[in-house]
Design a protein around this motif. Sequence first.
Motif, PDB file in Angstrom:
ATOM      1  N   ILE A   1       1.218   4.560   0.158  1.00  0.00           N
ATOM      2  CA  ILE A   1       0.869   5.267   1.388  1.00  0.00           C
ATOM      3  C   ILE A   1       1.763   6.491   1.572  1.00  0.00           C
ATOM      4  O   ILE A   1       1.287   7.578   1.919  1.00  0.00           O
ATOM      5  CB  ILE A   1       0.969   4.315   2.597  1.00  0.00           C
ATOM      6  CG1 ILE A   1      -0.093   3.212   2.466  1.00  0.00           C
ATOM      7  CG2 ILE A   1       0.825   5.070   3.901  1.00  0.00           C
ATOM      8  CD1 ILE A   1       0.118   2.037   3.389  1.00  0.00           C
ATOM      9  N   ASN A   2       3.041   6.320   1.316  1.00  0.00           N
ATOM     10  CA  ASN A   2       4.000   7.415   1.442  1.00  0.00           C
ATOM     11  C   ASN A   2       3.623   8.581   0.532  1.00  0.00           C
ATOM     12  O   ASN A   2       3.553   9.732   0.964  1.00  0.00           O
ATOM     13  CB  ASN A   2       5.404   6.887   1.120  1.00  0.00           C
ATOM     14  CG  ASN A   2       6.502   7.851   1.474  1.00  0.00           C
ATOM     15  OD1 ASN A   2       6.435   9.024   1.153  1.00  0.00           O
ATOM     16  ND2 ASN A   2       7.533   7.343   2.119  1.00  0.00           N
ATOM     17  N   LEU A   3       3.359   8.288  -0.725  1.00  0.00           N
ATOM     18  CA  LEU A   3       2.987   9.332  -1.682  1.00  0.00           C
ATOM     19  C   LEU A   3       1.656   9.988  -1.331  1.00  0.00           C
ATOM     20  O   LEU A   3       1.503  11.200  -1.452  1.00  0.00           O
ATOM     21  CB  LEU A   3       2.946   8.769  -3.097  1.00  0.00           C
ATOM     22  CG  LEU A   3       4.300   8.386  -3.693  1.00  0.00           C
ATOM     23  CD1 LEU A   3       4.106   7.643  -5.014  1.00  0.00           C
ATOM     24  CD2 LEU A   3       5.166   9.607  -3.883  1.00  0.00           C
ATOM     25  N   ALA A   4       0.690   9.174  -0.902  1.00  0.00           N
ATOM     26  CA  ALA A   4      -0.630   9.711  -0.549  1.00  0.00           C
ATOM     27  C   ALA A   4      -0.531  10.685   0.620  1.00  0.00           C
ATOM     28  O   ALA A   4      -1.203  11.716   0.634  1.00  0.00           O
ATOM     29  CB  ALA A   4      -1.590   8.570  -0.220  1.00  0.00           C
ATOM     30  N   ALA A   5       0.314  10.377   1.588  1.00  0.00           N
ATOM     31  CA  ALA A   5       0.466  11.269   2.748  1.00  0.00           C
ATOM     32  C   ALA A   5       1.168  12.562   2.344  1.00  0.00           C
ATOM     33  O   ALA A   5       0.782  13.646   2.790  1.00  0.00           O
ATOM     34  CB  ALA A   5       1.247  10.564   3.848  1.00  0.00           C
TER      35      ALA A   5
ATOM     36  N   SER B   1      -6.430   6.243  -2.096  1.00  0.00           N
ATOM     37  CA  SER B   1      -5.337   5.793  -2.949  1.00  0.00           C
ATOM     38  C   SER B   1      -5.224   4.275  -2.939  1.00  0.00           C
ATOM     39  O   SER B   1      -5.071   3.646  -3.991  1.00  0.00           O
ATOM     40  CB  SER B   1      -4.013   6.406  -2.501  1.00  0.00           C
ATOM     41  OG  SER B   1      -4.034   7.797  -2.681  1.00  0.00           O
ATOM     42  N   LEU B   2      -5.283   3.667  -1.762  1.00  0.00           N
ATOM     43  CA  LEU B   2      -5.198   2.209  -1.683  1.00  0.00           C
ATOM     44  C   LEU B   2      -6.371   1.546  -2.385  1.00  0.00           C
ATOM     45  O   LEU B   2      -6.210   0.551  -3.086  1.00  0.00           O
ATOM     46  CB  LEU B   2      -5.132   1.752  -0.226  1.00  0.00           C
ATOM     47  CG  LEU B   2      -3.820   1.990   0.497  1.00  0.00           C
ATOM     48  CD1 LEU B   2      -3.960   1.690   1.985  1.00  0.00           C
ATOM     49  CD2 LEU B   2      -2.710   1.139  -0.109  1.00  0.00           C
ATOM     50  N   ASN B   3      -7.556   2.122  -2.216  1.00  0.00           N
ATOM     51  CA  ASN B   3      -8.745   1.548  -2.832  1.00  0.00           C
ATOM     52  C   ASN B   3      -8.699   1.663  -4.353  1.00  0.00           C
ATOM     53  O   ASN B   3      -8.996   0.706  -5.063  1.00  0.00           O
ATOM     54  CB  ASN B   3     -10.003   2.212  -2.275  1.00  0.00           C
ATOM     55  CG  ASN B   3     -11.252   1.452  -2.643  1.00  0.00           C
ATOM     56  OD1 ASN B   3     -11.215   0.283  -2.984  1.00  0.00           O
ATOM     57  ND2 ASN B   3     -12.379   2.131  -2.564  1.00  0.00           N
ATOM     58  N   SER B   4      -8.292   2.812  -4.866  1.00  0.00           N
ATOM     59  CA  SER B   4      -8.312   3.008  -6.316  1.00  0.00           C
ATOM     60  C   SER B   4      -7.140   2.330  -7.018  1.00  0.00           C
ATOM     61  O   SER B   4      -7.288   1.840  -8.133  1.00  0.00           O
ATOM     62  CB  SER B   4      -8.328   4.498  -6.659  1.00  0.00           C
ATOM     63  OG  SER B   4      -7.126   5.112  -6.267  1.00  0.00           O
TER      64      SER B   4
END
Length: 119
Positions: free
Chosen positions: A23-27, A93-96
């Motif tokens: 989550i941190n990286l995706a944001a 990101s979480l889904n993949s």
Amino acid sequence: MTKSTLQKKGKVEIDRDILLSIINLAAKEINGVESLTNAEMPFIRKLAKKKSEGVNIKFDLNGVLNVDVYIRVYIGYSVPDIAYRVQENIKNSLNSMVGIKPGKINVHVCGVAVDEAIK
């Protein structure tokens, strides 16, 4: 025997720190996000590890992952646009990466930063 009859269902456990890192990286990948911040988070959450900086995750009673992200954005960017792109990037990101479809993804914009190149 077919391949499907040989497969057994198992259980996959994902460490909380892995989810926080994703989550941190995706944001942070979104153009216009200056940083994640703990400024508006409850005091006890501020004491957590660096990976959870600006991210709070909870699983509800049904096992659905809910995410709160606290960000600072650069001046000159559209806040609603950045918030939407952060939500979408976290969801994708979480889904993949781990196959989780999150429930709520709340983006809290806690401040605006001036880009040093502008000064």
